[in-house]
Design a protein around this motif. Structure first.
Motif, PDB file in Angstrom:
ATOM      1  N   ASN A 220       4.917 -11.786   6.784  1.00 47.80           N
ATOM      2  CA  ASN A 220       3.709 -12.577   6.565  1.00 47.80           C
ATOM      3  C   ASN A 220       3.259 -13.259   7.859  1.00 47.80           C
ATOM      4  O   ASN A 220       2.058 -13.331   8.155  1.00 47.80           O
ATOM      5  N   ASN A 348      -4.025 -11.898   1.129  1.00 38.75           N
ATOM      6  CA  ASN A 348      -3.398 -11.708  -0.183  1.00 38.75           C
ATOM      7  C   ASN A 348      -1.987 -12.309  -0.266  1.00 38.75           C
ATOM      8  O   ASN A 348      -1.089 -11.767  -0.917  1.00 38.75           O
ATOM      9  N   GLU A 350       0.836 -14.766  -1.621  1.00 35.69           N
ATOM     10  CA  GLU A 350       1.066 -15.322  -2.948  1.00 35.69           C
ATOM     11  C   GLU A 350       0.927 -16.840  -2.964  1.00 35.69           C
ATOM     12  O   GLU A 350       0.482 -17.422  -3.951  1.00 35.69           O
TER      13      GLU A 350
END
Length: 410
Positions: A220, A348, A350
């Motif tokens: 990420n 995107n 979470e």
């Protein structure tokens, strides 16, 4: 107050050397009796003479009038109490100031102390705590709250009311911890019996939010760094988030307050604002190495006049009042979060990408890379490992699986 009764009695259990016994006020409530000295003593014969009313001299007449006034005072105190407790009665009977027994007064005093010490952020949490308790008392048709009213049942009822109003567990817990601070102070000052302490494992426990995912994975982080910002404001927010992540997860308040005197050519060193007052005896200086990526952010967004007392990032002014400083930091965090959340949605992710996430990501990525928890704890500026552990997110499923397979790795 129905259920509480008073009487002036002659306590003949202990005899003084001069043959007199203490006169006391007896208060009875729910079949429990407590005796309060009034500073007067009589022999058995003089007590009998005073009570029978025959052949009394002026001294005994005056004493009976005095004792009658004491009992009337006790009755008035009881009648004005919304709920009876011996500890609260004793405080008022002994003429202790109301501010010592009133929870709201104590919270207000604490709010003023914090404000006077320029601890604006913490002071505001006490302000919100006061407002919530006042609203709760209004909802149950009460005006006053004494420390003896703070029972496990009261605390659970307040918690239930808070959650029914849509308050988060985090907010509810913060207000209850502020309340616990004042209860501890009341006990230390002798305004609440220690046995009345309501916060314990077997009585009432302050709720804590469940450990939700707060950290990004290293994949990420790579996505975030490679994300092409669409505007200058978005780029600035992205860089400030990255600066926090690379500088040991330092929070935005400390970034905004960072001065050039906190840096040399190789490192950045500072003491967290959160701990500089509360842990003066054991303050830890946090050190982050000035890697090229950190220097690039300072070069791009930093103050061009790099003198020791200047802020590294031009957000605060040396002339700011504590209130102005608080508002500027609050606005800076709000602006950064606005854009980082937007980036997180574009990628995107979470979780909600905020400045808070940077600190947790720093700790968690280091843990997953195999760094010792002691190193992570020192980098975060924690005084114990338990605090550090609360920052560490769980391992990914594939990591768990690799360890679980070792159970059958014959």
């Amino acid at each position: 107050m129905i259920g509480a009764t008073t009487a002036i009695v002659h306590d003949t259990r202990i005899k003084k050397k001069d043959g007199t016994y203490a006169i006391k006020l007896r208060v009875t409530y729910n079949r429990e009796q407590k005796y309060f000295p009034v500073g007067k003593f009589l022999t058995k014969d003089d007590w009998k003479t005073m009570k029978e009313g025959k052949h009394r001299n002026k001294t005994l007449k005056d004493l009976e009038t005095h004792l009658s006034g004491i009992e009337n005072k006790a009755i008035k105190i009881i009648d004005n109490m919304e709920s009876f407790s011996f500890a609260e009665f004793m405080n008022q009977f002994n003429d202790k100031p109301q501010s010592k027994t009133s929870v709201l007064d104590a919270l207000s005093e604490r709010h003023k102390e914090l404000t006077d010490k320029d601890r604006i952020s913490t002071a505001i949490t006490f302000q919100y705590t006061i407002k919530s308790i006042e609203d709760y008392l209004t909802s149950i048709k009460r005006k006053k709250l004494s420390f003896t009213d703070i029972t496990p049942e009261w605390l659970q009822s307040f918690e239930d009311w808070m959650t029914s109003k849509g308050k988060s567990i985090t907010t509810t817990g913060m207000f209850l911890r502020n309340l616990r601070t004042m209860v501890n102070q009341a006990i230390e000052e002798g305004n609440l019996p220690r046995e009345n302490y309501p916060f314990s494992k077997n009585k009432y426990q302050i709720p804590s939010a469940r450990n939700v995912k707060k950290a990004l994975t290293i994949e990420n982080i790579k996505q975030f760094i490679e994300y092409p910002a669409k505007t200058e404001a978005e780029q600035r927010a992205k860089d400030m988030w990255l600066f926090s992540y690379l500088c040991n997860g330092v929070n935005m308040k400390d970034i905004v307050r960072l001065k050039f005197k906190n840096m040399d050519s190789k490192r950045i060193s500072f003491v967290r604002s959160k701990t500089e007052r509360s842990t003066k005896a054991n303050q830890k200086s946090i050190t982050a190495i000035r890697i090229p990526e950190i220097n690039a952010i300072i070069e791009k967004w930093g103050n061009k006049h790099a003198v020791p007392n200047n802020y590294v990032f031009p957000i605060l002014s040396v002339d700011d009042t504590p209130e102005e400083e608080y508002e500027k930091i609050k606005q800076a965090v709000k602006t950064i979060n606005k854009y980082t959340k937007r980036i997180g949605k574009e990628l995107n992710f979470e979780l909600s990408l905020t400045t808070y996430t940077a600190r947790h990501s720093f700790a968690t990525v280091l843990k997953r890379s195999g760094a010792p928890i002691e190193f992570i704890s020192e980098s975060l500026g924690h005084n114990n490992l338990r605090t550090t552990e609360s920052y560490l997110d769980s391992f990914e499923d594939d990591t768990k699986e690799s360890y679980q397979r070792k159970l059958l790795d014959f």
